[in-house]
Design a protein around this motif. Structure first.
Motif, PDB file in Angstrom:
ATOM      1  N   GLU A  35      35.522  39.987  36.606  1.00 45.92           N
ATOM      2  CA  GLU A  35      34.223  39.687  35.611  1.00 45.92           C
ATOM      3  C   GLU A  35      33.676  41.054  34.960  1.00 45.92           C
ATOM      4  O   GLU A  35      33.360  40.939  33.701  1.00 45.92           O
ATOM      5  CB  GLU A  35      32.951  38.952  36.398  1.00 45.92           C
ATOM      6  N   ARG A  36      33.867  42.197  35.689  1.00 42.55           N
ATOM      7  CA  ARG A  36      33.302  43.293  35.042  1.00 42.55           C
ATOM      8  C   ARG A  36      34.268  43.975  33.877  1.00 42.55           C
ATOM      9  O   ARG A  36      33.875  44.180  32.756  1.00 42.55           O
ATOM     10  CB  ARG A  36      33.272  44.332  35.982  1.00 42.55           C
ATOM     11  N   VAL A  37      35.751  43.576  34.017  1.00 42.10           N
ATOM     12  CA  VAL A  37      36.632  44.006  33.146  1.00 42.10           C
ATOM     13  C   VAL A  37      36.245  43.035  31.775  1.00 42.10           C
ATOM     14  O   VAL A  37      36.511  43.329  30.729  1.00 42.10           O
ATOM     15  CB  VAL A  37      38.055  43.723  33.736  1.00 42.10           C
ATOM     16  N   ARG A  38      36.348  41.693  32.132  1.00 41.65           N
ATOM     17  CA  ARG A  38      35.991  40.760  30.868  1.00 41.65           C
ATOM     18  C   ARG A  38      34.870  40.891  30.283  1.00 41.65           C
ATOM     19  O   ARG A  38      35.008  40.854  28.908  1.00 41.65           O
ATOM     20  CB  ARG A  38      35.961  39.352  31.790  1.00 41.65           C
ATOM     21  N   ASN A  39      33.561  41.605  30.716  1.00 41.93           N
ATOM     22  CA  ASN A  39      32.438  42.165  30.124  1.00 41.93           C
ATOM     23  C   ASN A  39      32.341  43.326  29.573  1.00 41.93           C
ATOM     24  O   ASN A  39      31.430  43.783  29.140  1.00 41.93           O
ATOM     25  CB  ASN A  39      31.190  41.630  30.743  1.00 41.93           C
ATOM     26  N   SER A  40      33.440  44.109  29.505  1.00 43.25           N
ATOM     27  CA  SER A  40      33.421  45.531  29.569  1.00 43.25           C
ATOM     28  C   SER A  40      33.463  46.046  28.118  1.00 43.25           C
ATOM     29  O   SER A  40      34.086  45.267  27.324  1.00 43.25           O
ATOM     30  CB  SER A  40      34.774  46.122  30.275  1.00 43.25           C
ATOM     31  N   GLN A  41      32.591  47.020  27.898  1.00 37.38           N
ATOM     32  CA  GLN A  41      32.498  47.604  26.569  1.00 37.38           C
ATOM     33  C   GLN A  41      33.238  49.005  26.501  1.00 37.38           C
ATOM     34  O   GLN A  41      33.069  49.584  25.581  1.00 37.38           O
ATOM     35  CB  GLN A  41      31.091  47.712  26.192  1.00 37.38           C
ATOM     36  N   ARG A  42      34.091  49.392  27.635  1.00 33.80           N
ATOM     37  CA  ARG A  42      34.636  50.609  27.698  1.00 33.80           C
ATOM     38  C   ARG A  42      35.699  50.551  26.499  1.00 33.80           C
ATOM     39  O   ARG A  42      36.474  49.621  26.257  1.00 33.80           O
ATOM     40  CB  ARG A  42      35.199  51.009  29.101  1.00 33.80           C
ATOM     41  N   ASP A  43      35.909  51.749  25.912  1.00 36.17           N
ATOM     42  CA  ASP A  43      36.988  52.115  25.036  1.00 36.17           C
ATOM     43  C   ASP A  43      38.240  51.956  25.697  1.00 36.17           C
ATOM     44  O   ASP A  43      38.551  52.851  26.643  1.00 36.17           O
ATOM     45  CB  ASP A  43      36.777  53.306  24.261  1.00 36.17           C
ATOM     46  N   THR A  44      39.238  51.244  25.197  1.00 37.32           N
ATOM     47  CA  THR A  44      40.610  51.178  25.546  1.00 37.32           C
ATOM     48  C   THR A  44      41.512  52.336  24.916  1.00 37.32           C
ATOM     49  O   THR A  44      42.812  52.199  25.360  1.00 37.32           O
ATOM     50  CB  THR A  44      41.306  49.794  25.373  1.00 37.32           C
ATOM     51  N   SER A  45      40.953  53.016  24.100  1.00 34.15           N
ATOM     52  CA  SER A  45      41.783  53.981  23.382  1.00 34.15           C
ATOM     53  C   SER A  45      42.578  55.027  24.393  1.00 34.15           C
ATOM     54  O   SER A  45      43.387  55.815  24.153  1.00 34.15           O
ATOM     55  CB  SER A  45      41.294  54.508  22.301  1.00 34.15           C
ATOM     56  N   ASP A  84      42.285  44.707  31.655  1.00 41.14           N
ATOM     57  CA  ASP A  84      42.642  43.843  32.462  1.00 41.14           C
ATOM     58  C   ASP A  84      43.934  43.981  33.019  1.00 41.14           C
ATOM     59  O   ASP A  84      44.558  43.642  34.086  1.00 41.14           O
ATOM     60  CB  ASP A  84      42.694  42.449  31.587  1.00 41.14           C
ATOM     61  N   GLU A  85      44.740  44.595  32.223  1.00 42.70           N
ATOM     62  CA  GLU A  85      46.243  44.908  32.648  1.00 42.70           C
ATOM     63  C   GLU A  85      46.279  45.755  33.692  1.00 42.70           C
ATOM     64  O   GLU A  85      46.912  45.941  34.538  1.00 42.70           O
ATOM     65  CB  GLU A  85      46.905  45.309  31.256  1.00 42.70           C
ATOM     66  N   VAL A  86      45.512  47.006  33.339  1.00 40.05           N
ATOM     67  CA  VAL A  86      45.211  47.816  34.285  1.00 40.05           C
ATOM     68  C   VAL A  86      44.781  47.270  35.859  1.00 40.05           C
ATOM     69  O   VAL A  86      45.342  47.627  36.726  1.00 40.05           O
ATOM     70  CB  VAL A  86      44.018  49.129  34.151  1.00 40.05           C
ATOM     71  N   LEU A  87      43.840  46.411  35.717  1.00 38.92           N
ATOM     72  CA  LEU A  87      43.564  45.777  36.973  1.00 38.92           C
ATOM     73  C   LEU A  87      44.558  45.042  37.686  1.00 38.92           C
ATOM     74  O   LEU A  87      45.067  45.014  38.691  1.00 38.92           O
ATOM     75  CB  LEU A  87      42.347  44.895  36.851  1.00 38.92           C
ATOM     76  N   ARG A  88      45.500  44.121  36.840  1.00 42.15           N
ATOM     77  CA  ARG A  88      46.614  43.341  37.341  1.00 42.15           C
ATOM     78  C   ARG A  88      47.441  44.334  37.858  1.00 42.15           C
ATOM     79  O   ARG A  88      48.080  43.895  38.965  1.00 42.15           O
ATOM     80  CB  ARG A  88      47.290  42.489  35.992  1.00 42.15           C
ATOM     81  N   ARG A  89      47.930  45.435  37.345  1.00 38.77           N
ATOM     82  CA  ARG A  89      48.693  46.184  37.951  1.00 38.77           C
ATOM     83  C   ARG A  89      48.341  46.930  39.341  1.00 38.77           C
ATOM     84  O   ARG A  89      49.038  46.968  40.248  1.00 38.77           O
ATOM     85  CB  ARG A  89      48.975  47.618  36.983  1.00 38.77           C
ATOM     86  N   GLN A  90      46.913  47.151  39.249  1.00 40.45           N
ATOM     87  CA  GLN A  90      46.451  47.716  40.420  1.00 40.45           C
ATOM     88  C   GLN A  90      46.520  46.708  41.781  1.00 40.45           C
ATOM     89  O   GLN A  90      46.607  47.261  42.824  1.00 40.45           O
ATOM     90  CB  GLN A  90      44.953  48.309  40.181  1.00 40.45           C
ATOM     91  N   GLN A  91      46.121  45.459  41.332  1.00 38.60           N
ATOM     92  CA  GLN A  91      46.254  44.362  42.421  1.00 38.60           C
ATOM     93  C   GLN A  91      47.562  44.192  42.884  1.00 38.60           C
ATOM     94  O   GLN A  91      47.540  43.918  44.003  1.00 38.60           O
ATOM     95  CB  GLN A  91      45.801  43.191  41.761  1.00 38.60           C
ATOM     96  N   SER A  92      48.460  44.460  42.160  1.00 36.51           N
ATOM     97  CA  SER A  92      49.892  44.221  42.659  1.00 36.51           C
ATOM     98  C   SER A  92      50.471  45.379  43.529  1.00 36.51           C
ATOM     99  O   SER A  92      51.266  45.263  44.111  1.00 36.51           O
ATOM    100  CB  SER A  92      50.743  43.979  41.496  1.00 36.51           C
TER     101      SER A  92
END
Length: 184
Positions: free
Chosen positions: A118-128, A137-145
């Motif tokens: 939910e936090r990732v979905r609503n995040s305003q953080r710069d992905t650059s 979201d990709e970072v979180l999926r990697r970390q979960q695995s």
């Protein structure tokens, strides 16, 4: 004075930076060292120097230089706001601080994956600043695995856990208590 080093451990968007900034405001003579700031600095001013593959050696070098300076040239308590999810890396880092007579505290962020999503979905953080992923979201999926060993008692002098954002103020108060007990 016996100084503290506080290591945050957690997945992306678990609240490590927010916690570190809040602790810095409440704990006298403390400084946050946050690798996200170093990544942003490099991306903004030295993008051509960033490695295309492998570890971000330049970012780690900047962080190490700042940490070494803080250890040897200041009397500050240090708050290391990084993911610190690799147990071997945590132990090596803590050995450095123990050799310098720091009291070590690990703050483990055990936030549920549903809240993190939910936090990732609503995040305003710069992905650059991301190098090996396009989104958080990709970072979180990697970390979960990843097969990561969570911090265990004995890795540091103190192990504190944040399971929910309501725990943040309690953990800050506990760290302040540890700092105050070092004065006696």
């Amino acid at each position: 004075m016996n100084r503290l080093v506080i290591l945050t451990v957690g997945k992306t968007h678990s609240g490590k930076t927010t916690f570190a900034k809040a602790l810095e405001k409440e704990m006298l003579n403390s400084v946050v060292i946050d690798q996200d700031n170093h990544a942003e600095f490099l991306h903004t001013y030295y993008e051509k120097l960033l490695p295309e593959n492998g570890p971000n050696v330049i970012k780690h070098s900047i962080t190490q230089t700042i940490v070494n300076y803080a250890i040897n040239e200041t009397d500050c308590h240090l708050i290391l706001s990084n993911s610190n999810r690799n147990q071997k890396g945590r132990i090596q880092l803590l050995e450095l601080f123990h050799a310098k007579k720091f009291t070590s505290i690990i703050v483990n962020f055990n936030i549920s994956d549903n809240i993190l999503k939910e936090r990732v979905r609503n995040s305003q953080r710069d992905t650059s600043v991301l190098r090996t992923a396009l989104t958080f979201d990709e970072v979180l999926r990697r970390q979960q695995s990843e097969d990561v060993k969570v911090p265990i008692k004995g890795e540091a002098d103190h192990l504190l856990t944040i399971n929910h954002e309501n725990d943040v103020q309690l953990v800050i108060q506990e760290i302040k208590h540890i700092a105050n007990s070092q004065l006696n």
